[in-house]
Design a protein around this motif. Structure first.
Motif, PDB file in Angstrom:
ATOM      1  N   VAL A   1       0.825  -1.210   0.000  1.00  0.00           N
ATOM      2  CA  VAL A   1       0.000   0.000   0.000  1.00  0.00           C
ATOM      3  C   VAL A   1       0.857   1.257   0.000  1.00  0.00           C
ATOM      4  N   ASP A   2       1.935   1.263   0.765  1.00  0.00           N
ATOM      5  CA  ASP A   2       2.695   2.493   0.958  1.00  0.00           C
ATOM      6  C   ASP A   2       3.621   2.841  -0.202  1.00  0.00           C
ATOM      7  N   ASP A   3       3.813   1.928  -1.149  1.00  0.00           N
ATOM      8  CA  ASP A   3       4.584   2.302  -2.330  1.00  0.00           C
ATOM      9  C   ASP A   3       3.790   2.041  -3.612  1.00  0.00           C
ATOM     10  N   SER A   4       2.470   2.205  -3.507  1.00  0.00           N
ATOM     11  CA  SER A   4       1.588   2.082  -4.666  1.00  0.00           C
ATOM     12  C   SER A   4       0.669   3.292  -4.740  1.00  0.00           C
ATOM     13  N   ASP A   5       0.207   3.586  -5.937  1.00  0.00           N
ATOM     14  CA  ASP A   5      -0.812   4.618  -6.137  1.00  0.00           C
ATOM     15  C   ASP A   5      -2.207   4.008  -6.203  1.00  0.00           C
ATOM     16  N   VAL A   6      -2.270   2.760  -6.640  1.00  0.00           N
ATOM     17  CA  VAL A   6      -3.535   2.028  -6.748  1.00  0.00           C
ATOM     18  C   VAL A   6      -3.297   0.612  -6.241  1.00  0.00           C
ATOM     19  N   VAL A   7      -4.209   0.128  -5.419  1.00  0.00           N
ATOM     20  CA  VAL A   7      -4.201  -1.271  -4.994  1.00  0.00           C
ATOM     21  C   VAL A   7      -5.548  -1.868  -5.373  1.00  0.00           C
ATOM     22  N   VAL A   8      -5.512  -3.025  -6.024  1.00  0.00           N
ATOM     23  CA  VAL A   8      -6.722  -3.717  -6.462  1.00  0.00           C
ATOM     24  C   VAL A   8      -6.820  -5.031  -5.694  1.00  0.00           C
ATOM     25  N   VAL A   9      -7.951  -5.241  -5.023  1.00  0.00           N
ATOM     26  CA  VAL A   9      -8.162  -6.436  -4.198  1.00  0.00           C
ATOM     27  C   VAL A   9      -9.490  -7.074  -4.592  1.00  0.00           C
ATOM     28  N   VAL A  10      -9.492  -8.382  -4.791  1.00  0.00           N
ATOM     29  CA  VAL A  10     -10.721  -9.129  -5.018  1.00  0.00           C
ATOM     30  C   VAL A  10     -11.112  -9.774  -3.689  1.00  0.00           C
ATOM     31  N   ASN A  11     -12.327  -9.454  -3.202  1.00  0.00           N
ATOM     32  CA  ASN A  11     -12.714  -9.839  -1.842  1.00  0.00           C
ATOM     33  C   ASN A  11     -14.210 -10.141  -1.762  1.00  0.00           C
ATOM     34  N   PRO A  12     -14.592 -11.429  -1.580  1.00  0.00           N
ATOM     35  CA  PRO A  12     -13.765 -12.635  -1.490  1.00  0.00           C
ATOM     36  C   PRO A  12     -13.039 -12.882  -2.816  1.00  0.00           C
ATOM     37  N   ASN A  13     -11.888 -13.528  -2.686  1.00  0.00           N
ATOM     38  CA  ASN A  13     -11.062 -13.715  -3.864  1.00  0.00           C
ATOM     39  C   ASN A  13     -11.635 -14.773  -4.798  1.00  0.00           C
ATOM     40  N   ASN A  14     -11.496 -14.499  -6.062  1.00  0.00           N
ATOM     41  CA  ASN A  14     -11.773 -15.452  -7.128  1.00  0.00           C
ATOM     42  C   ASN A  14     -10.435 -15.744  -7.810  1.00  0.00           C
ATOM     43  N   PRO A  15      -9.875 -16.972  -7.663  1.00  0.00           N
ATOM     44  CA  PRO A  15     -10.598 -18.212  -7.373  1.00  0.00           C
ATOM     45  C   PRO A  15     -10.417 -18.815  -5.983  1.00  0.00           C
ATOM     46  N   THR A  16      -9.555 -18.283  -5.122  1.00  0.00           N
ATOM     47  CA  THR A  16      -9.163 -19.027  -3.921  1.00  0.00           C
ATOM     48  C   THR A  16     -10.112 -18.859  -2.745  1.00  0.00           C
ATOM     49  N   GLY A  17     -10.992 -17.844  -2.782  1.00  0.00           N
ATOM     50  CA  GLY A  17     -11.885 -17.587  -1.660  1.00  0.00           C
ATOM     51  C   GLY A  17     -11.253 -16.831  -0.520  1.00  0.00           C
ATOM     52  N   GLU A  18      -9.994 -16.431  -0.644  1.00  0.00           N
ATOM     53  CA  GLU A  18      -9.328 -15.680   0.426  1.00  0.00           C
ATOM     54  C   GLU A  18     -10.043 -14.355   0.668  1.00  0.00           C
ATOM     55  N   THR A  19     -10.031 -13.883   1.928  1.00  0.00           N
ATOM     56  CA  THR A  19     -10.739 -12.655   2.272  1.00  0.00           C
ATOM     57  C   THR A  19      -9.843 -11.701   3.053  1.00  0.00           C
ATOM     58  N   VAL A  20     -10.210 -10.430   3.010  1.00  0.00           N
ATOM     59  CA  VAL A  20      -9.529  -9.385   3.766  1.00  0.00           C
ATOM     60  C   VAL A  20     -10.578  -8.698   4.637  1.00  0.00           C
ATOM     61  N   PRO A  21     -10.337  -8.521   5.942  1.00  0.00           N
ATOM     62  CA  PRO A  21     -11.336  -7.890   6.813  1.00  0.00           C
ATOM     63  C   PRO A  21     -11.623  -6.450   6.391  1.00  0.00           C
ATOM     64  N   PRO A  22     -12.860  -5.995   6.551  1.00  0.00           N
ATOM     65  CA  PRO A  22     -13.196  -4.623   6.152  1.00  0.00           C
ATOM     66  C   PRO A  22     -12.342  -3.557   6.824  1.00  0.00           C
ATOM     67  N   ALA A  23     -12.010  -3.737   8.110  1.00  0.00           N
ATOM     68  CA  ALA A  23     -11.210  -2.716   8.799  1.00  0.00           C
ATOM     69  C   ALA A  23      -9.858  -2.542   8.137  1.00  0.00           C
ATOM     70  N   ARG A  24      -9.278  -3.626   7.662  1.00  0.00           N
ATOM     71  CA  ARG A  24      -7.979  -3.524   6.984  1.00  0.00           C
ATOM     72  C   ARG A  24      -8.137  -2.817   5.635  1.00  0.00           C
ATOM     73  N   LEU A  25      -9.191  -3.141   4.920  1.00  0.00           N
ATOM     74  CA  LEU A  25      -9.423  -2.473   3.642  1.00  0.00           C
ATOM     75  C   LEU A  25      -9.604  -0.975   3.832  1.00  0.00           C
ATOM     76  N   LEU A  26     -10.365  -0.579   4.846  1.00  0.00           N
ATOM     77  CA  LEU A  26     -10.588   0.851   5.077  1.00  0.00           C
ATOM     78  C   LEU A  26      -9.301   1.559   5.496  1.00  0.00           C
ATOM     79  N   ASP A  27      -8.441   0.864   6.222  1.00  0.00           N
ATOM     80  CA  ASP A  27      -7.129   1.431   6.552  1.00  0.00           C
ATOM     81  C   ASP A  27      -6.309   1.643   5.287  1.00  0.00           C
TER      82      ASP A  27
END
Length: 326
Positions: free
Chosen positions: A120-146
């Motif tokens: 995050v700190d050395d990017s201008d754009v971060v793209v996250v698929v949540n829940p992930n396709n295809p693995t189903g991995e997830t990121v908590p909302p609080a982390r995304l908002l941070d």
């Protein structure tokens, strides 16, 4: 063009069957029932319908949304709204994101989920698929908002693709998407089983939505798609029953795979696992008329969606049994 699921004509050309069970997409096999539409849905130009926007905002709990011709339309347009940027795309995930950010002069890199916080700190754009396709991995909302706040401080974007988010509503950050720098993509294709409508929504700050409107032009979403989606997004009884059914079917799929020695991850709509012999598994299933999704590269493995009926479940069980005993 990148490879995707749902390509049953390719399967038929290669394997010569007509009795296919399509488990390659992760789309709800019991989609929303299509009503008879008023004739003007077909012959009028499809002007924007405020009722659809209101229904979508209520369903997705978002402050403002733009209907688009599937989230794919937004995925292709968003890279054109920024000057050349440093873009981190979650990996593995839906390949169209990285593909299109790479086409428009951006410095794109693929970042494993475990390393996204540092990216995050050395990017201008971060793209996250949540829940992930295809693995189903997830990121908590609080982390995304941070992450969104850290990127916003530098004029950056966090793009969150929630195309499979209907079965995990507590993960959604769409309610926060009016703030600059947070862009959320939603789809009616997966949970509602209406992929053929080509309809999705973008939740974002008004400046981003205005830029998308300029790029996508008038009449971007068909009249029939708007009418059908208005009914589907407003039908809370159908949504609640479908959540229950998909949860039950998802548990059944995980149990079936475990019974054949496969430990998978995913959502109620699909399961994925890092199969040691994915090409062999894919061909084994195809020769039995079962079309699954083969991943050869970063997410090397197999993804299975849900059968539409009991006959499909039984054929899948038999094919898995034959695979495990080979």
């Amino acid at each position: 063009m990148l490879e995707h699921g749902g390509n049953l004509r390719d399967a038929a050309r290669r394997f010569g069957r007509s009795d296919w069970i399509d488990l390659s997409t992760g789309i709800n096999p019991h989609g929303y029932p299509i009503p008879t539409l008023a004739p003007d849905a077909w012959h009028r130009l499809p002007e924007p319908d405020a009722r659809l926007a209101d229904a979508a905002c209520t369903y997705y709990r978002a402050p403002q949304l733009l209907p688009v011709a599937g989230t794919q339309a937004a995925i292709q347009a968003l890279p054109r709204l920024r000057p050349p940027s440093r873009v981190a795309v979650s990996a593995p995930s839906y390949a169209e994101h990285a593909h299109h950010w790479g086409l428009h002069g951006h410095m794109r890199r693929l970042v494993p989920y475990a390393d996204l916080d540092r990216a995050v700190d050395d990017s201008d754009v971060v793209v996250v698929v949540n829940p992930n396709n295809p693995t189903g991995e997830t990121v908590p909302p609080a982390r995304l908002l941070d992450w969104a706040a850290r990127l916003r401080a530098r004029g950056g974007w966090l793009v969150v693709d929630e195309a499979f988010g209907d079965t995990a509503p507590t993960l959604s950050v769409a309610a926060h998407a009016a703030q600059p720098g947070l862009i959320v993509l939603r789809s009616v294709g997966k949970f509602f089983g209406l992929a053929g409508l080509r309809l999705g929504f973008v939740a974002a700050h008004e400046t981003v939505l205005a830029g998308l409107v300029d790029l996508l032009g008038p009449w971007a979403v068909s009249g029939p798609a708007q009418d059908i989606a208005l009914l589907a997004l407003s039908d809370t009884a159908w949504q609640q029953e479908t959540q229950r059914q998909l949860d039950s079917s998802g548990r059944r799929m995980r149990a079936l795979l475990q019974a054949h020695g496969i430990e998978a991850n995913g959502t109620p709509l699909f399961q994925w696992w890092p199969e040691a012999q994915p090409e062999a598994f894919h061909e084994h299933m195809a020769r039995r008329g079962i079309w699954c999704r083969l991943f050869r590269e970063s997410a090397r493995g197999v993804r299975l969606g849900l059968p539409a009926g009991e006959e499909g479940w039984q054929r899948l069980d038999q094919a898995l049994s034959e695979w495990s005993k080979r």
